[in-house]
Structure formats: C-alpha cells, structure tokens
Design a protein around this motif. Structure first.
Motif, PDB file in Angstrom:
ATOM      1  N   PRO A  99       0.810  -1.228   0.000  1.00 42.31           N
ATOM      2  CA  PRO A  99       0.000   0.000   0.000  1.00 42.31           C
ATOM      3  C   PRO A  99       0.840   1.274   0.000  1.00 42.31           C
ATOM      4  N   ALA A 100       2.034   1.226   0.603  1.00 37.33           N
ATOM      5  CA  ALA A 100       2.890   2.417   0.622  1.00 37.33           C
ATOM      6  C   ALA A 100       3.323   2.801  -0.787  1.00 37.33           C
ATOM      7  N   VAL A 101       3.697   1.808  -1.596  1.00 34.24           N
ATOM      8  CA  VAL A 101       4.091   2.084  -2.980  1.00 34.24           C
ATOM      9  C   VAL A 101       2.902   2.619  -3.777  1.00 34.24           C
ATOM     10  N   ALA A 102       1.734   1.988  -3.626  1.00 35.12           N
ATOM     11  CA  ALA A 102       0.546   2.422  -4.371  1.00 35.12           C
ATOM     12  C   ALA A 102       0.150   3.853  -3.989  1.00 35.12           C
ATOM     13  N   ILE A 103       0.094   4.129  -2.688  1.00 38.41           N
ATOM     14  CA  ILE A 103      -0.291   5.470  -2.234  1.00 38.41           C
ATOM     15  C   ILE A 103       0.785   6.494  -2.609  1.00 38.41           C
ATOM     16  N   GLY A 104       2.068   6.102  -2.493  1.00 43.07           N
ATOM     17  CA  GLY A 104       3.142   7.018  -2.845  1.00 43.07           C
ATOM     18  C   GLY A 104       3.123   7.398  -4.311  1.00 43.07           C
ATOM     19  N   LEU A 105       2.875   6.423  -5.198  1.00 38.57           N
ATOM     20  CA  LEU A 105       2.776   6.735  -6.626  1.00 38.57           C
ATOM     21  C   LEU A 105       1.568   7.619  -6.911  1.00 38.57           C
ATOM     22  N   PHE A 106       0.463   7.339  -6.256  1.00 39.60           N
ATOM     23  CA  PHE A 106      -0.745   8.151  -6.424  1.00 39.60           C
ATOM     24  C   PHE A 106      -0.511   9.591  -5.977  1.00 39.60           C
ATOM     25  N   MET A 107       0.134   9.755  -4.839  1.00 37.06           N
ATOM     26  CA  MET A 107       0.423  11.102  -4.339  1.00 37.06           C
ATOM     27  C   MET A 107       1.425  11.829  -5.233  1.00 37.06           C
ATOM     28  N   GLY A 108       2.402  11.097  -5.744  1.00 40.11           N
ATOM     29  CA  GLY A 108       3.397  11.731  -6.597  1.00 40.11           C
ATOM     30  C   GLY A 108       2.843  12.165  -7.936  1.00 40.11           C
ATOM     31  N   LEU A 109       1.890  11.386  -8.464  1.00 41.40           N
ATOM     32  CA  LEU A 109       1.338  11.693  -9.783  1.00 41.40           C
ATOM     33  C   LEU A 109       0.266  12.777  -9.735  1.00 41.40           C
ATOM     34  N   TYR A 110      -0.474  12.846  -8.635  1.00 37.91           N
ATOM     35  CA  TYR A 110      -1.612  13.766  -8.561  1.00 37.91           C
ATOM     36  C   TYR A 110      -1.397  14.742  -7.410  1.00 37.91           C
ATOM     37  N   SER A 111      -1.199  15.981  -7.775  1.00 41.40           N
ATOM     38  CA  SER A 111      -0.913  17.018  -6.778  1.00 41.40           C
ATOM     39  C   SER A 111      -2.024  17.197  -5.743  1.00 41.40           C
ATOM     40  N   PRO A 112      -3.310  17.183  -6.124  1.00 44.83           N
ATOM     41  CA  PRO A 112      -4.363  17.317  -5.097  1.00 44.83           C
ATOM     42  C   PRO A 112      -4.294  16.216  -4.039  1.00 44.83           C
ATOM     43  N   ALA A 113      -4.036  14.971  -4.482  1.00 42.75           N
ATOM     44  CA  ALA A 113      -3.921  13.869  -3.525  1.00 42.75           C
ATOM     45  C   ALA A 113      -2.726  14.082  -2.607  1.00 42.75           C
ATOM     46  N   ARG A 114      -1.632  14.600  -3.160  1.00 44.91           N
ATOM     47  CA  ARG A 114      -0.436  14.841  -2.344  1.00 44.91           C
ATOM     48  C   ARG A 114      -0.715  15.902  -1.282  1.00 44.91           C
ATOM     49  N   HIS A 115      -1.380  16.975  -1.656  1.00 47.16           N
ATOM     50  CA  HIS A 115      -1.663  18.025  -0.682  1.00 47.16           C
ATOM     51  C   HIS A 115      -2.688  17.574   0.357  1.00 47.16           C
ATOM     52  N   SER A 154       5.382   0.393  10.791  1.00 46.19           N
ATOM     53  CA  SER A 154       6.729   0.958  10.851  1.00 46.19           C
ATOM     54  C   SER A 154       7.384   1.008   9.474  1.00 46.19           C
ATOM     55  N   VAL A 155       7.016   0.076   8.585  1.00 47.85           N
ATOM     56  CA  VAL A 155       7.594   0.029   7.243  1.00 47.85           C
ATOM     57  C   VAL A 155       6.910   1.034   6.313  1.00 47.85           C
ATOM     58  N   PHE A 156       5.639   1.300   6.529  1.00 45.39           N
ATOM     59  CA  PHE A 156       4.826   2.085   5.605  1.00 45.39           C
ATOM     60  C   PHE A 156       5.399   3.477   5.343  1.00 45.39           C
ATOM     61  N   PHE A 157       5.762   4.194   6.396  1.00 44.46           N
ATOM     62  CA  PHE A 157       6.101   5.612   6.240  1.00 44.46           C
ATOM     63  C   PHE A 157       7.378   5.872   5.451  1.00 44.46           C
ATOM     64  N   PRO A 158       8.498   5.209   5.730  1.00 42.01           N
ATOM     65  CA  PRO A 158       9.675   5.492   4.895  1.00 42.01           C
ATOM     66  C   PRO A 158       9.471   5.133   3.428  1.00 42.01           C
ATOM     67  N   VAL A 159       8.685   4.079   3.160  1.00 37.36           N
ATOM     68  CA  VAL A 159       8.466   3.673   1.774  1.00 37.36           C
ATOM     69  C   VAL A 159       7.572   4.680   1.055  1.00 37.36           C
ATOM     70  N   VAL A 160       6.491   5.107   1.679  1.00 37.25           N
ATOM     71  CA  VAL A 160       5.573   6.035   1.011  1.00 37.25           C
ATOM     72  C   VAL A 160       6.246   7.387   0.777  1.00 37.25           C
ATOM     73  N   ILE A 161       7.030   7.857   1.737  1.00 34.77           N
ATOM     74  CA  ILE A 161       7.703   9.152   1.576  1.00 34.77           C
ATOM     75  C   ILE A 161       8.750   9.088   0.466  1.00 34.77           C
ATOM     76  N   ASN A 162       9.529   8.024   0.435  1.00 39.55           N
ATOM     77  CA  ASN A 162      10.538   7.891  -0.620  1.00 39.55           C
ATOM     78  C   ASN A 162       9.904   7.707  -1.995  1.00 39.55           C
ATOM     79  N   THR A 163       8.774   7.011  -2.046  1.00 35.49           N
ATOM     80  CA  THR A 163       8.094   6.830  -3.334  1.00 35.49           C
ATOM     81  C   THR A 163       7.579   8.154  -3.867  1.00 35.49           C
ATOM     82  N   VAL A 164       6.983   8.953  -3.004  1.00 34.47           N
ATOM     83  CA  VAL A 164       6.517  10.281  -3.419  1.00 34.47           C
ATOM     84  C   VAL A 164       7.696  11.127  -3.907  1.00 34.47           C
TER      85      VAL A 164
END
Length: 273
Positions: A99-115, A154-164
């Motif tokens: 889920p971290a990779v999926a959410i990170g890619l979604f946030m990185g691709l779409y600015s409204p989701a990131r904000h 504990s794994v989710f946050f570093p992965v999602v932040i780095n993916t974004v």
C-alpha cells in the motif's frame, strides 16, 4: 622492462586487459578488508574474554556462543523462533510496502492527492509505531495480527515518503515527452512514473526492511511467547547471555542478508545505476 611498458601503452587491448586486472585486484582487496574486520573483532573478543581482560559472564567468548548456537539448532528451538519471526517480518513487510508504494505513486502523480494526504502522513509519522502498540492490541488482539500490523506500520512511512519523492523528482523533460507523444495513463504509469521513482523507492524499501527487524524484536519482547525477540528477552531475564547473543547474531545476520538481497534486486531492476 621499459620496452614492455611501451608495448602495452601502444596496444589498446593490452592496456584494457591491464586495467581490468587492476580493477580485479582492487575488488579482491576490498572484499578481503570487508571480511577481515569482523573476523579481527571476533578474535580480539575471544582473546580478551579467555584472558580475563573483559568479564566473560557478560561477554562470553565467541567460541562458546557458537557452541550454544549449535545446541539450540540441534534442539530445534532456534529454528522454531526464526521461522515465526521470519513469517511475521515477511507478512508485515509486504502489508506495509504494497500500500505504501501504491499510495506514494498516487500522491506523486496527482498534486491534489499529495496536498490532501501529506499532512496526515506527516502528523502520524513521528509517532513511534511501538507507542501505538496498545491501540493496535485493542483493535487486533494479542495474536499474530497485531505484531504483523505493528511491523507494517513501521515500514509504511519510509516507503511512502521515498516513493513520493521519487515520482516528484522525475526530470520534467520525461513528463513533457510523454505528453507530447500522447501517452495514456497506463503507459505513463509503467513507462515513466514507476521506473523513474524506482531508485528512491528502493532506498525507502531498504530502510523499511531495517526498521522491520528493529520493530519485530521490540514487539516480540513486549508481548509474545515465541520469536527471536522473545528468545533475546527471556535469555536476558534468566541471565543466559550466550543464548541472548545467539539471538542478536541471528538478527544481525538476517539484517545483512536482506540488505544484500535488496541491493541485488536493485542492480537487476536498475542496471543503468
């Protein structure tokens, strides 16, 4: 000798062969240094413990620890704890990374989701996952699920932040080229976003596996009746320090092994790096 050196300089093939041999020698030297440092430390530890320069009650010689390792392995107790911990680590790691990779890619691709999502992630991220363990236990009970969820958190946050970060740092020229050539959403995702974010994403995954090992040990110390963390904690409480060191060595080994495997995966997925 001078004539031989001149021949090598004049022959590009010979020069390339000499450079390759030089690189090989340097590589072997680096490998020897990498292996020699832990061996040297273990030899010092063995000698100091045997000679009484350090207290053998607290720092038993590595040879005695190795014998204890063999005994625990022969009895099957060690492999029982290792198997349970590896299951928890693998399950929690996948539950956190996917889920971290999926959410990170979604946030990185779409600015409204990131904000929209960034404040929530930044607010929860500083809270240690183990501090949330009481809430996790209330929600999921004291069984396996709570430990797996703790690792996943504990794994989710570093992965999602780095993916974004990986997606947002893709060179703008690639995005413009994809738009100019009419790339669809699917092509844009698989040809631009995912490959472009992989280098930074994999660094986050590498960090996540280290955090997973730290978390499983602490979680098993606090509320478990099996696992490597449980072995370390119960051995410490019973002053069976050789068994405790066995658990520490196992954790260290798997940390190094997982790191090497992820680095190998990184080389396969990112040959240009």
């Amino acid at each position: 000798m001078i004539h031989r050196a001149k021949e090598i300089r004049d022959d590009p093939v010979q020069m390339e062969r000499q450079e390759w041999k030089q690189r090989q020698r340097q590589h072997r030297l680096k490998q020897a240094l990498t292996v020699s440092s832990p061996i040297f430390l273990l030899l010092l530890w063995e000698c100091f413990s045997r000679m009484g320069w350090i207290d053998a009650r607290f720092f038993p010689p590595p040879s005695a620890i190795l014998f204890t390792f063999w005994e625990l392995g022969q009895s099957g107790e060690l492999f029982h704890h290792i198997g349970i911990s590896l299951f928890r680590i693998a399950s929690g790691f996948l539950l956190g990374v996917i889920p971290a990779v999926a959410i990170g890619l979604f946030m990185g691709l779409y600015s409204p989701a990131r904000h929209f999502l960034s404040p929530l992630i930044m607010a929860v991220m500083p809270i240690p996952t183990l501090a949330l363990l009481p809430i996790i236990i209330i929600m999921f009970g004291v069984g396996e699920v709570s430990k797996i969820v703790t690792i996943a958190g504990s794994v989710f946050f570093p992965v999602v932040i780095n993916t974004v970060a990986g997606v947002t740092n893709i060179d703008r020229i690639y995005l413009d080229v994809a738009k100019n050539y009419g790339a669809g959403s699917r092509q844009f995702f698989f040809k631009i976003a995912l490959p472009g974010s992989l280098p930074v994403m994999l660094e986050g995954i590498q960090m996540g596996q280290a955090i997973a090992l730290l978390t499983i040990v602490a979680a098993e110390m606090m509320g478990a009746n099996s696992g490597i963390g449980y072995l370390i904690w119960t051995s410490y409480k019973a002053f069976l320090l050789k068994e405790m060191y066995v658990g520490l060595i196992v954790i260290s080994f798997f940390g190094y092994l997982f790191s090497v495997l992820l680095r190998g995966l990184q080389v396969k997925l990112l040959p240009w790096r």
